[in-house]
Write a protein that holds these residues in place. Structure first.
Motif, PDB file in Angstrom:
ATOM      1  N   ASP A   1      32.084  34.218  27.881  1.00 53.07           N
ATOM      2  CA  ASP A   1      33.091  32.825  27.667  1.00 53.07           C
ATOM      3  C   ASP A   1      32.249  32.680  25.902  1.00 53.07           C
ATOM      4  N   ARG A   2      30.818  33.237  25.970  1.00 49.15           N
ATOM      5  CA  ARG A   2      29.802  32.232  25.213  1.00 49.15           C
ATOM      6  C   ARG A   2      30.362  32.793  23.769  1.00 49.15           C
ATOM      7  N   ILE A   3      30.378  34.045  23.429  1.00 48.74           N
ATOM      8  CA  ILE A   3      30.888  35.025  22.538  1.00 48.74           C
ATOM      9  C   ILE A   3      32.735  34.389  21.706  1.00 48.74           C
ATOM     10  N   ARG A   4      33.059  34.221  22.787  1.00 47.12           N
ATOM     11  CA  ARG A   4      34.490  34.093  22.889  1.00 47.12           C
ATOM     12  C   ARG A   4      34.465  32.375  21.846  1.00 47.12           C
ATOM     13  N   ASP A   5      33.873  31.244  22.586  1.00 48.92           N
ATOM     14  CA  ASP A   5      33.067  30.341  21.937  1.00 48.92           C
ATOM     15  C   ASP A   5      32.581  30.230  20.452  1.00 48.92           C
ATOM     16  N   LEU A   6      32.098  30.969  20.061  1.00 50.13           N
ATOM     17  CA  LEU A   6      31.435  31.134  18.716  1.00 50.13           C
ATOM     18  C   LEU A   6      32.615  31.410  18.060  1.00 50.13           C
TER      19      LEU A   6
ATOM     20  N   ALA B   1      23.778  36.144  26.561  1.00 53.23           N
ATOM     21  CA  ALA B   1      25.460  36.301  26.271  1.00 53.23           C
ATOM     22  C   ALA B   1      26.285  36.294  26.869  1.00 53.23           C
ATOM     23  N   SER B   2      27.421  36.139  26.996  1.00 55.17           N
ATOM     24  CA  SER B   2      28.468  36.526  28.009  1.00 55.17           C
ATOM     25  C   SER B   2      29.897  36.257  26.814  1.00 55.17           C
TER      26      SER B   2
ATOM     27  N   GLU C   1      35.117  28.594  16.835  1.00 56.08           N
ATOM     28  CA  GLU C   1      33.508  27.872  16.340  1.00 56.08           C
ATOM     29  C   GLU C   1      33.886  28.348  14.707  1.00 56.08           C
TER      30      GLU C   1
ATOM     31  N   MET D   1      23.502  35.742  18.351  1.00 48.34           N
ATOM     32  CA  MET D   1      23.317  35.332  19.202  1.00 48.34           C
ATOM     33  C   MET D   1      22.597  35.879  19.855  1.00 48.34           C
TER      34      MET D   1
END
Length: 68
Positions: free
Chosen positions: A53-58, A50-51, A61, A27
């Motif tokens: 929220d983006r880390i949690r979303d990945l 990166a944030s 996924e 990421m």
């Protein structure tokens, strides 16, 4: 630079650790990832774009969601 530590109950083996490390390291903005099989904790150091929220979303996924 930001650092978060997340509890991921789905970590059960070294393959889990490898998958999480590889996916998060790819990421953009993630500087380091440290995951522990024993504690089921993942510490991520990152900067934009990166944030958290983006880390949690990945993680969701790739089927390793962090606890809230």
């Amino acid at each position: 630079m930001n650092t978060i530590t997340l509890h991921i109950p789905g970590i059960s083996c070294h393959h889990c650790i490898h998958t999480i490390n590889t996916e998060l390291a790819d990421m953009e903005g993630v500087k380091s990832v440290e995951a522990s099989l024993d504690s089921k904790l993942v510490t991520v150091t990152f900067e934009p774009p990166a944030s958290e929220d983006r880390i949690r979303d990945l993680l969701v996924e790739i089927n390793y969601p962090a606890e809230a």
